[in-house]
Scaffold this active site. Structure first.
Site, short mmCIF file in Angstrom:
data_model
loop_
_atom_site.label_atom_id
_atom_site.label_comp_id
_atom_site.label_asym_id
_atom_site.label_seq_id
_atom_site.Cartn_x
_atom_site.Cartn_y
_atom_site.Cartn_z
N LYS A 89 19.54 -12.00 3.30
CA LYS A 89 20.42 -11.43 2.12
C LYS A 89 21.15 -10.38 2.67
O LYS A 89 20.50 -9.23 3.22
CB LYS A 89 19.35 -11.04 1.17
CG LYS A 89 18.63 -11.73 0.40
CD LYS A 89 19.29 -12.49 -0.96
CE LYS A 89 18.64 -13.45 -1.66
NZ LYS A 89 19.31 -14.00 -2.79
N ASP A 133 23.42 -14.79 2.83
CA ASP A 133 23.86 -15.07 1.52
C ASP A 133 24.49 -13.37 0.86
O ASP A 133 23.59 -12.43 1.30
CB ASP A 133 22.66 -15.16 0.48
CG ASP A 133 22.81 -15.29 -0.89
OD1 ASP A 133 24.13 -14.96 -1.28
OD2 ASP A 133 21.94 -15.53 -1.63
N GLU A 145 26.64 -18.07 1.94
CA GLU A 145 26.46 -18.49 0.55
C GLU A 145 27.12 -17.04 -0.13
O GLU A 145 27.03 -15.98 0.11
CB GLU A 145 25.21 -18.41 0.35
CG GLU A 145 24.83 -18.79 -1.05
CD GLU A 145 23.15 -19.00 -1.11
OE1 GLU A 145 22.61 -19.25 -0.22
OE2 GLU A 145 22.67 -18.61 -2.24
N ASP A 173 26.68 -20.71 -4.93
CA ASP A 173 25.54 -20.63 -5.73
C ASP A 173 25.79 -20.10 -7.12
O ASP A 173 25.70 -20.91 -7.71
CB ASP A 173 24.56 -19.76 -4.86
CG ASP A 173 23.25 -19.37 -5.71
OD1 ASP A 173 23.11 -20.03 -6.65
OD2 ASP A 173 22.54 -18.32 -5.48
N LYS A 227 19.85 -25.29 -7.90
CA LYS A 227 18.75 -24.56 -8.55
C LYS A 227 18.30 -25.48 -9.49
O LYS A 227 18.72 -25.29 -10.57
CB LYS A 227 18.86 -23.26 -8.79
CG LYS A 227 19.09 -22.45 -7.60
CD LYS A 227 19.28 -20.80 -8.08
CE LYS A 227 19.15 -20.06 -6.86
NZ LYS A 227 20.00 -18.80 -6.81
MG MG Z 1 22.36 -16.92 -3.65
#
Ligand code: MG
Length: 328
Positions: free
Chosen positions: A130, A155, A184, A206, A226
């Site tokens: 992240k 991400d 991402e 995403d 997801k």
């Molecule tokens: Mg994400």
């Protein structure tokens, strides 16, 4: 027709143990659904209001009124999968786990040679980071990956803009850039500007996936799926049509949600092969251990079936206090 029951829970974020701000508990509900044909199945409902979901009270109010949100629609679909597997006395996860998960590092400060060696020994070959909090420091920390065989998933949660992203990627040494499997959500999706930066590394969408599922010419390479909030068949169809890959991830949710996502991933991999990349379902460790997460069996990057049918957890699910929510 079906009867829907719910049981509230709270997950405790591990990071809250050190954070200055307390109250990092996350609320959700487990759902138990009993259909008219007698089948009973379980699923999670774990909204992230921070990411635009209706909050938990809203979710329950809408369900009570007999209507569905993206999240509760997915929950009911997953509960039905669980119900059918339970009826057939079958676990939703394959006994022989084959599809690996990425390791998730929420802070670049977690990166050093020892940690990377440990992850490698555990069997991880892909790492998700992240990023976007401190680009300078993050760029510096990325050097630890130089010369390793790890694939990287970066991400940014849409916190950058086009120029900042381009500058960042131009500064990443080429050797490391080649290790990037995808980036991402670098910044909010816009086909033209994503096209311009796509040459740095493959792009994955995403958070704004639902808005682009009807676009005709997507400027990305990977769809983050997801199952907790996205229609699985629709996303897979989109990926096939536009030559994208699919990475299935859990929703930073309850262990029941984690196992549901892992099961969908395994099934898609079995059916679609290379279309489906490694998953990102190993998220239960972000929360303090509870009766459910204790039962999740992992070995490095692999998740094994939880004892029981469907998603497992039979005894603890049955022992929970359930309240009637709605009849739809
Ligand atoms: Mg994400």
């Amino acid at each position: 027709m079906k009867d829907i029951f719910y049981s509230p829970y709270q997950l405790t974020s591990r990071q809250s143990l050190n954070a200055k701000v307390q109250g990092a508990g996350r609320d959700g509900v487990l759902l138990m659904v009993r259909w008219n044909d007698g089948l009973v199945g379980f699923a999670d409902l774990h909204p992230w209001a921070e990411l635009g979901d209706q909050n938990l009270d809203e979710q329950l109010r809408i369900l009570r009124e007999g209507k569905l949100t993206a999240l509760s629609h997915s929950s009911l679909w997953l509960a039905r999968r669980d119900a059918e597997a339970r009826f057939a006395e079958r676990n939703l996860l394959p006994e022989k786990a084959e599809l690996k998960n990425n390791a998730l590092l929420s802070s670049v400060m977690d990166i050093d040679g020892d940690h990377l060696n440990a992850l490698k020994l555990q069997g991880f070959d892909t790492i998700k980071l992240k990023l976007g909090r401190d680009l300078k420091q993050e760029l510096h920390q990325l050097r630890h990956f130089q010369g390793t065989s790890f694939k990287l998933r970066l991400d940014f949660n849409n916190v950058l803009d086009e120029n900042t992203y381009a500058d960042f990627m131009a500064s990443v040494p080429e050797g490391i850039r080649k290790q990037i499997e995808y980036v991402e959500d670098p910044f909010s999706y816009e086909a033209k500007s994503w096209s311009k930066v796509r040459h740095f590394a493959p792009l994955a969408i995403d958070q704004e996936l639902s808005q682009v599922l009807h676009h005709s010419d997507p400027a990305f390479d990977v769809v983050i799926l997801k199952p907790a909030k996205t229609d699985v068949a629709e996303a897979v169809h989109f990926a096939q049509k536009h030559n994208c890959k699919v990475a299935v991830t859990s929703y930073m949710d309850h262990p029941v949600g984690v196992i549901h996502a892992a099961a969908v991933a395994a099934e898609l991999r079995h059916e679609y092969g290379d279309l489906v990349l490694q998953s990102g379902c190993l998220t239960h460790t972000a929360f303090a251990e509870d009766d459910f997460s204790k039962q999740i069996q992992t070995e490095g990057a692999l998740i094994f079936p939880v004892v029981g049918d469907g998603v497992g957890f039979d005894d603890i699910l049955e022992a929970l206090p359930w309240q009637k929510l709605a009849r739809l």
